[in-house]
Write an enzyme that holds these catalytic residues in place. Structure first.
Site, short mmCIF file in Angstrom:
data_model
loop_
_atom_site.label_atom_id
_atom_site.label_comp_id
_atom_site.label_asym_id
_atom_site.label_seq_id
_atom_site.Cartn_x
_atom_site.Cartn_y
_atom_site.Cartn_z
N ARG A 1 6.98 10.97 22.57
CA ARG A 1 6.36 11.33 21.30
C ARG A 1 5.93 12.80 21.37
O ARG A 1 5.62 13.31 22.45
CB ARG A 1 5.09 10.49 21.03
CG ARG A 1 5.36 8.98 20.91
CD ARG A 1 6.08 8.68 19.61
NE ARG A 1 6.35 7.28 19.39
CZ ARG A 1 7.50 6.67 19.72
NH1 ARG A 1 8.47 7.34 20.33
NH2 ARG A 1 7.69 5.40 19.41
N LYS B 1 7.08 4.32 4.53
CA LYS B 1 6.76 5.75 4.33
C LYS B 1 7.98 6.48 3.77
O LYS B 1 7.85 7.35 2.90
CB LYS B 1 6.30 6.41 5.64
CG LYS B 1 4.95 5.95 6.15
CD LYS B 1 3.78 6.30 5.23
CE LYS B 1 3.47 7.77 5.17
NZ LYS B 1 2.22 8.03 4.40
N THR C 1 0.83 -1.22 0.00
CA THR C 1 0.00 0.00 0.00
C THR C 1 0.86 1.27 0.00
O THR C 1 0.65 2.17 -0.81
CB THR C 1 -0.93 0.00 1.24
OG1 THR C 1 -1.85 -1.08 1.10
CG2 THR C 1 -1.69 1.31 1.36
N THR D 1 5.23 11.11 7.68
CA THR D 1 5.39 11.06 9.13
C THR D 1 6.80 11.46 9.55
O THR D 1 7.75 11.32 8.77
CB THR D 1 5.12 9.61 9.60
OG1 THR D 1 5.57 9.44 10.93
CG2 THR D 1 5.85 8.59 8.74
N ASP D 2 6.93 11.88 10.81
CA ASP D 2 8.27 12.18 11.33
C ASP D 2 9.06 10.89 11.60
O ASP D 2 10.27 10.94 11.83
CB ASP D 2 8.19 13.03 12.61
CG ASP D 2 7.47 12.35 13.76
OD1 ASP D 2 6.89 11.26 13.57
OD2 ASP D 2 7.47 12.92 14.88
P1 NAD Z 1 -5.63 5.65 9.13
O1 NAD Z 1 -5.06 4.28 9.23
O2 NAD Z 1 -6.58 6.13 10.16
O3 NAD Z 1 -6.36 5.81 7.72
C1 NAD Z 1 -5.82 5.32 6.51
C2 NAD Z 1 -6.91 5.37 5.45
O4 NAD Z 1 -6.33 4.90 4.21
C3 NAD Z 1 -8.10 4.46 5.75
O5 NAD Z 1 -9.31 5.15 5.49
C4 NAD Z 1 -7.92 3.28 4.79
O6 NAD Z 1 -9.15 2.69 4.39
C5 NAD Z 1 -7.22 3.97 3.63
N1 NAD Z 1 -6.42 3.01 2.83
C6 NAD Z 1 -5.53 2.10 3.30
N2 NAD Z 1 -5.04 1.38 2.28
C7 NAD Z 1 -5.63 1.85 1.14
C8 NAD Z 1 -5.52 1.53 -0.24
N3 NAD Z 1 -4.71 0.55 -0.66
N4 NAD Z 1 -6.25 2.23 -1.13
C9 NAD Z 1 -7.09 3.22 -0.71
N5 NAD Z 1 -7.25 3.56 0.57
C10 NAD Z 1 -6.52 2.89 1.49
O7 NAD Z 1 -4.36 6.60 9.00
P2 NAD Z 1 -4.12 8.08 9.58
O8 NAD Z 1 -3.62 7.97 10.96
O9 NAD Z 1 -5.29 8.93 9.27
O10 NAD Z 1 -2.90 8.53 8.67
C11 NAD Z 1 -3.13 9.12 7.38
C12 NAD Z 1 -1.80 9.46 6.74
O11 NAD Z 1 -1.07 10.35 7.58
C13 NAD Z 1 -0.90 8.25 6.52
O12 NAD Z 1 -0.24 8.42 5.29
C14 NAD Z 1 0.08 8.31 7.68
O13 NAD Z 1 1.32 7.73 7.32
C15 NAD Z 1 0.22 9.81 7.88
N6 NAD Z 1 0.54 10.24 9.25
C16 NAD Z 1 -0.19 9.79 10.32
C17 NAD Z 1 0.12 10.26 11.60
C18 NAD Z 1 -0.69 9.84 12.79
O14 NAD Z 1 -0.33 10.20 13.93
N7 NAD Z 1 -1.77 9.13 12.65
C19 NAD Z 1 1.17 11.17 11.77
C20 NAD Z 1 1.89 11.60 10.66
C21 NAD Z 1 1.55 11.14 9.40
P1 TYD Z 2 0.96 4.65 18.64
O1 TYD Z 2 -0.29 5.37 18.98
O2 TYD Z 2 0.88 3.27 18.11
O3 TYD Z 2 1.78 5.61 17.63
P2 TYD Z 2 3.32 5.47 17.08
O4 TYD Z 2 3.79 4.09 17.31
O5 TYD Z 2 3.16 5.77 15.63
O6 TYD Z 2 4.11 6.51 17.80
O7 TYD Z 2 1.88 4.60 19.94
C1 TYD Z 2 2.29 5.78 20.62
C2 TYD Z 2 3.27 5.37 21.70
O8 TYD Z 2 2.59 4.59 22.68
C3 TYD Z 2 4.40 4.49 21.18
O9 TYD Z 2 5.61 4.84 21.87
C4 TYD Z 2 3.98 3.09 21.53
C5 TYD Z 2 3.17 3.29 22.80
N1 TYD Z 2 2.05 2.33 23.01
C6 TYD Z 2 1.92 1.65 24.23
O10 TYD Z 2 2.74 1.80 25.16
N2 TYD Z 2 0.86 0.79 24.37
C7 TYD Z 2 -0.05 0.59 23.38
O11 TYD Z 2 -1.00 -0.24 23.58
C8 TYD Z 2 0.08 1.30 22.15
C9 TYD Z 2 -0.91 1.11 21.04
C10 TYD Z 2 1.14 2.17 22.02
#
Ligand code: NAD
Ligand code: TYD
Length: 370
Positions: free
Chosen positions: A240, A180, A104, A134-135
């Site tokens: 984080r 990523k 993906t 992402t960072d």
């Molecule tokens: P999420 O997992 O909540 O959502 C991902 C979405 O992408 C879902 O709706 C899923 O159905 C869709 N998707 C997955 N595979 C697909 C495919 N093959 N085709 C079409 N759609 C597809 O993710 P999120 O947390 O909202 O993150 C969104 C973006 O931001 C990602 O690219 C992630 O790397 C980036 N990001 C996330 C965070 C965070 O803290 N969540 C931080 C920095 C960057």
């Molecule tokens: P997460 O929300 O999975 O984001 P990321 O791994 O992208 O930073 O996790 C945030 C932080 O919390 C990470 O250091 C892992 C920790 N964590 C736990 O300690 N327990 C948990 O059940 C989860 C999901 C995450």
């Protein structure tokens, strides 16, 4: 109706994507917003209930890896801008199943880029491919000031002397961040090789409404509510940087319109937390809102085996975005956490639908034949 712009947002049914879709649909009635999402386990159209009937909004269920279908969408809607969020996003899943992440995040992004290149056909005028990253691609930082413990929730702690800057060398560790990083490189390669107008942004951990409850904050709020254990990885020492999701969406809007083509911007909350301190804040806030006595849920904390390759510290320096485009986070963490906890407690049905798996059947019934 002739729209001023036709923007394709991928992953719009996910956590961050749904906030970006909502912002664009409501703020720009003169734009048509096409949300392309495969509706994986993480995609949920209930995240967009409030705007699903807006005249300038279209949903298309599709896989970004399906080049032909993506090209068809570009052509049908005359897409001139892409905001690419679709991805597999959970580190723990990437450890168990890295192949899906490569498919993906790497091949899917390449398929999106190829479709844009094919359909724009060298006419880059007024076009933009904006890739959300992402960072975590930068790797992990040391804790050189590990002693600080926030005296209150508003205190701004900094746990080290180094920060991720736009110039920091990529050094991903998890299969998620490796995938990523690879996608970021492909996006930049399409600029350098073909001249495609691109922008990449790298953001820290987001929190807020509509986040899938496998991620730390919604998982823990839900577990506190149901008096289930709170699994803290390792000793909870990892750090984080946390940003409220609507502030990320605002940054995306600003950068989409005013960012410099071929440039990179870091987005972050200037808001570092050790997991264990953050977890205590979540417990305190949730107990307070539920009317439980202080300390009522402290005993739910359960230290479990650490995540493999667990990155110690992420810390973003987002001053470039502030200096060049004037963005800064609008919400104090105290306010953001309070709003977030209240949202999950007030939207128990949304949570129950996910945790019971009922939503999967709903999608199959609704969209299975499209
Ligand atoms: P999420 O997992 O909540 O959502 C991902 C979405 O992408 C879902 O709706 C899923 O159905 C869709 N998707 C997955 N595979 C697909 C495919 N093959 N085709 C079409 N759609 C597809 O993710 P999120 O947390 O909202 O993150 C969104 C973006 O931001 C990602 O690219 C992630 O790397 C980036 N990001 C996330 C965070 C965070 O803290 N969540 C931080 C920095 C960057
Ligand atoms: P997460 O929300 O999975 O984001 P990321 O791994 O992208 O930073 O996790 C945030 C932080 O919390 C990470 O250091 C892992 C920790 N964590 C736990 O300690 N327990 C948990 O059940 C989860 C999901 C995450």
């Amino acid at each position: 109706m002739n729209y001023k712009r036709n923007i394709l947002i991928t992953g719009g049914a996910g956590f961050i994507g749904s906030h970006v879709v909502r912002l664009f649909v409501s703020k720009y009635p003169e734009y048509r917003i096409v949300n392309l999402d495969k509706l994986t386990y993480a995609g949920n159209l209930a995240n967009l209930k409030d705007i699903e009937n807006a005249p300038n909004y279209e949903f298309v269920k599709a896989d970004i890896c399906d080049f032909e279908t993506v090209c068809g969408i570009f052509q049908k809607y005359g897409i001139d801008g892409v905001i690419h969020l679709a991805a597999e996003s959970h580190v723990d899943r990437s450890i168990k199943d890295p192949f899906t992440f490569a498919r993906t995040n790497v091949l899917g992004t390449l398929s999106m880029l190829q479709a844009a290149k094919h359909c724009w056909n060298g006419d880059w005028d007024g076009k933009l491919f904006y890739h959300i990253s992402t960072d975590e691609v930068y790797g992990a930082l040391e804790l050189t000031r590990p002693e600080g413990v926030p005296s209150d929730i508003s205190a701004h702690m900094v746990y080290g002397d180094e920060f991720f800057r736009e110039t920091t060398r990529y050094s991903p560790h998890s299969p998620y961040s490796a995938s990523k990083a690879s996608s970021d490189h492909f996006v930049r390669a399409f600029h350098d090789t073909y001249g495609m107008p691109v922008i990449v942004t790298n953001c820290s951990n987001n929190y807020g409404p509509y986040q899938f409850p496998e991620k730390l904050i919604p998982l823990f709020i839900n577990n506190i509510r149901h008096r289930k254990p709170l699994p803290v990885y390792g000793r909870g020492e990892n750090v984080r940087d946390w940003l409220y999701v609507e502030d990320h969406a605002r940054a995306i809007d600003l950068i989409f319109h005013e960012g410099k083509v071929a440039d990179t911007y870091n987005i972050g909350g200037f808001n570092e937390w050790k997991n264990i301190d953050l977890i205590k804040v979540i417990i305190k806030t949730t107990d307070r809102i539920l009317g439980n006595p202080e300390g009522y849920s402290d005993g739910l904390i359960t230290f479990v085996t650490d995540r493999a390759g667990h990155d110690l510290r992420y810390a973003i320096d987002a001053t470039k975005l502030h200096r060049e485009l004037g963005w800064s986070p609008s919400l104090q963490f105290e306010e953001g956490i309070d709003k977030t906890v209240r949202w999950y407690l007030d939207n128990q049905e949304w949570m129950d639908n996910i945790t019971s798996g009922a939503y999967e059947k709903y999608y199959e019934d609704m969209y299975g034949n499209r």
